[in-house]
Design a protein around this motif. Sequence first.
Motif, PDB file in Angstrom:
ATOM      1  N   VAL A 134      86.400  58.723  31.243  1.00 20.75           N
ATOM      2  CA  VAL A 134      86.678  57.284  31.233  1.00 20.75           C
ATOM      3  C   VAL A 134      85.503  56.517  30.637  1.00 20.75           C
ATOM      4  O   VAL A 134      85.687  55.590  29.837  1.00 20.75           O
ATOM      5  CB  VAL A 134      86.985  56.781  32.659  1.00 20.75           C
ATOM      6  N   GLY A 135      84.293  56.896  30.991  1.00 22.81           N
ATOM      7  CA  GLY A 135      83.116  56.245  30.437  1.00 22.81           C
ATOM      8  C   GLY A 135      83.030  56.417  28.935  1.00 22.81           C
ATOM      9  O   GLY A 135      82.651  55.486  28.201  1.00 22.81           O
ATOM     10  N   SER A 136      83.402  57.605  28.440  1.00 23.20           N
ATOM     11  CA  SER A 136      83.403  57.848  26.995  1.00 23.20           C
ATOM     12  C   SER A 136      84.395  56.926  26.300  1.00 23.20           C
ATOM     13  O   SER A 136      84.099  56.373  25.234  1.00 23.20           O
ATOM     14  CB  SER A 136      83.756  59.310  26.709  1.00 23.20           C
ATOM     15  N   ALA A 137      85.572  56.731  26.898  1.00 31.61           N
ATOM     16  CA  ALA A 137      86.591  55.864  26.295  1.00 31.61           C
ATOM     17  C   ALA A 137      86.104  54.423  26.210  1.00 31.61           C
ATOM     18  O   ALA A 137      86.269  53.753  25.183  1.00 31.61           O
ATOM     19  CB  ALA A 137      87.885  55.937  27.101  1.00 31.61           C
ATOM     20  N   TRP A 138      85.472  53.915  27.261  1.00 32.03           N
ATOM     21  CA  TRP A 138      84.977  52.533  27.228  1.00 32.03           C
ATOM     22  C   TRP A 138      83.780  52.389  26.284  1.00 32.03           C
ATOM     23  O   TRP A 138      83.607  51.348  25.635  1.00 32.03           O
ATOM     24  CB  TRP A 138      84.600  52.067  28.635  1.00 32.03           C
ATOM     25  N   GLY A 139      82.959  53.420  26.200  1.00 28.35           N
ATOM     26  CA  GLY A 139      81.851  53.384  25.251  1.00 28.35           C
ATOM     27  C   GLY A 139      82.329  53.279  23.813  1.00 28.35           C
ATOM     28  O   GLY A 139      81.768  52.538  23.001  1.00 28.35           O
ATOM     29  N   VAL A 140      83.387  54.015  23.494  1.00 33.30           N
ATOM     30  CA  VAL A 140      83.965  53.963  22.155  1.00 33.30           C
ATOM     31  C   VAL A 140      84.574  52.585  21.887  1.00 33.30           C
ATOM     32  O   VAL A 140      84.479  52.056  20.777  1.00 33.30           O
ATOM     33  CB  VAL A 140      85.014  55.079  21.984  1.00 33.30           C
ATOM     34  N   THR A 141      85.190  51.997  22.901  1.00 36.47           N
ATOM     35  CA  THR A 141      85.775  50.657  22.733  1.00 36.47           C
ATOM     36  C   THR A 141      84.716  49.632  22.345  1.00 36.47           C
ATOM     37  O   THR A 141      84.879  48.863  21.379  1.00 36.47           O
ATOM     38  CB  THR A 141      86.455  50.209  24.037  1.00 36.47           C
ATOM     39  N   ALA A 142      83.602  49.619  23.076  1.00 37.70           N
ATOM     40  CA  ALA A 142      82.525  48.682  22.762  1.00 37.70           C
ATOM     41  C   ALA A 142      81.971  48.938  21.361  1.00 37.70           C
ATOM     42  O   ALA A 142      81.728  48.000  20.587  1.00 37.70           O
ATOM     43  CB  ALA A 142      81.413  48.805  23.808  1.00 37.70           C
ATOM     44  N   ALA A 143      81.797  50.200  21.016  1.00 41.51           N
ATOM     45  CA  ALA A 143      81.259  50.548  19.699  1.00 41.51           C
ATOM     46  C   ALA A 143      82.188  50.093  18.580  1.00 41.51           C
ATOM     47  O   ALA A 143      81.735  49.602  17.540  1.00 41.51           O
ATOM     48  CB  ALA A 143      81.039  52.059  19.621  1.00 41.51           C
ATOM     49  N   THR A 144      83.495  50.255  18.775  1.00 37.26           N
ATOM     50  CA  THR A 144      84.464  49.878  17.747  1.00 37.26           C
ATOM     51  C   THR A 144      84.469  48.376  17.496  1.00 37.26           C
ATOM     52  O   THR A 144      84.550  47.918  16.344  1.00 37.26           O
ATOM     53  CB  THR A 144      85.872  50.340  18.148  1.00 37.26           C
ATOM     54  N   LEU A 145      84.353  47.602  18.548  1.00 37.45           N
ATOM     55  CA  LEU A 145      84.337  46.140  18.389  1.00 37.45           C
ATOM     56  C   LEU A 145      83.073  45.681  17.660  1.00 37.45           C
ATOM     57  O   LEU A 145      83.130  44.798  16.793  1.00 37.45           O
ATOM     58  CB  LEU A 145      84.443  45.470  19.764  1.00 37.45           C
TER      59      LEU A 145
END
Length: 429
Positions: A390-401
């Motif tokens: 779950v942490g990896s998924a949210w980290g990718v979200t922030a990076a993409t934005l």
Amino acid sequence: MTTEGQKTRPRAATARRAVAGRLSWGLADQAASSVSNFVVGMYVARSLGVTAFGVFSLAWVTYGVVLNVSRGVATDPLVVRFSGVPDASWRGAVARASGAALGAGAALGAACLVAGLGVGGRVGPAFACLGVVLPGLLLQDAWRFAFFAAGAGRKAFVNDLVWGVALIPAMVMAARVGSVSAFVLAWGGSAAVAAVYGCFQSGIRPRPAGAREWLRAHRDLGARYLVENVSNSGASQLRAYGLGAIVGVGAVGVVRGAELLLGPFMAVLMGLSLVTVPEAARVLRRAPHRLGSFCLLLGGGQAVTALLWGCALLLVPDRLGELVLGGVWDSSSRLIVPVTLAVAGAGLGTGAAAGLRALGAAPRSLRAQLFASACYVGGGLGGAAAAGTVGSAWGVTAATLFGSALWWLQLRSALREHHQNTLREVRTS
């Protein structure tokens, strides 16, 4: 008596209809590709379970890296420089570009085959089989680029339909074998059928002997696009490998399952340049002042649609989700929100990326892509270390934005430079 304005309006309407027609075929082609990718992922997930699906996903992201190598050196320069050109020029370019794609598939496929045989275990056989099918996969993708460069999206759509039809018996046979390797061979073998059909559609035979000439003639774009593309897909690969090492191979399958739920938009993002770069190049030639708004419409439309789809996924009952993904659903459904936001952010950024490609601003697009890829890997692996899958998924979200914001800043600067250069040329002419 007819005025000049009255003559211009019908021409403008005709041009808009032509653009709408090409984009419609692009959407239809991406829909066909989306359905194929979704069905393959769903079928493998249901047939093999989380861990084996994770192995298949590792092969899938590796294919993504190789595909982007081929696009960077072969077909990205094709769509930038040979969209809307005379037929004779297009045919010669396609023969050389498709030959370069086929050569890349053979060389990288051989490397993948050797690596797979050396690794062994559960992962090795899947990679060895991927090496066998890579030439067909890359040639099939090259035909799609070629058809869109010519404005013949219908042919690309038909080619993807042929692949989808060939997938049906191939997947049934793979399910009887019940191994990851069998599914990789079925997926890639059916692509080879479509690749051969593409030769008949175009009436062009790939010229691997012309690959060196093609690479030399377009090395100014190809070198930068190669680094840009590989940094993009390589970031996904590093994140997948790192996630498998930190959390476990099953976590890779969980993330891939969540991405499958956003399948229509992930597939559009992967093949977006098939439609948007040629169209952006046409807009730049005919009405350069409209390029910015064209890119914003493309990116914003994708982002909004991805958000709507994600909201719909949150309403899917568990029973239906388990019917689609089997045992993968329970873990993957927890990632719907962050994965949706990541896809929406990526969709917004691809509008700007299309504009930079059309402008030929390779240094700026490379700069943006390297930054976005570094953020993606850092966010994905940092999040995995801190809070697992779950942490990896949210980290990718922030990076993409963050990455999407930089893409738009780079496009704004490139448009300003293009406008200034145009004014300078007008004053000196």
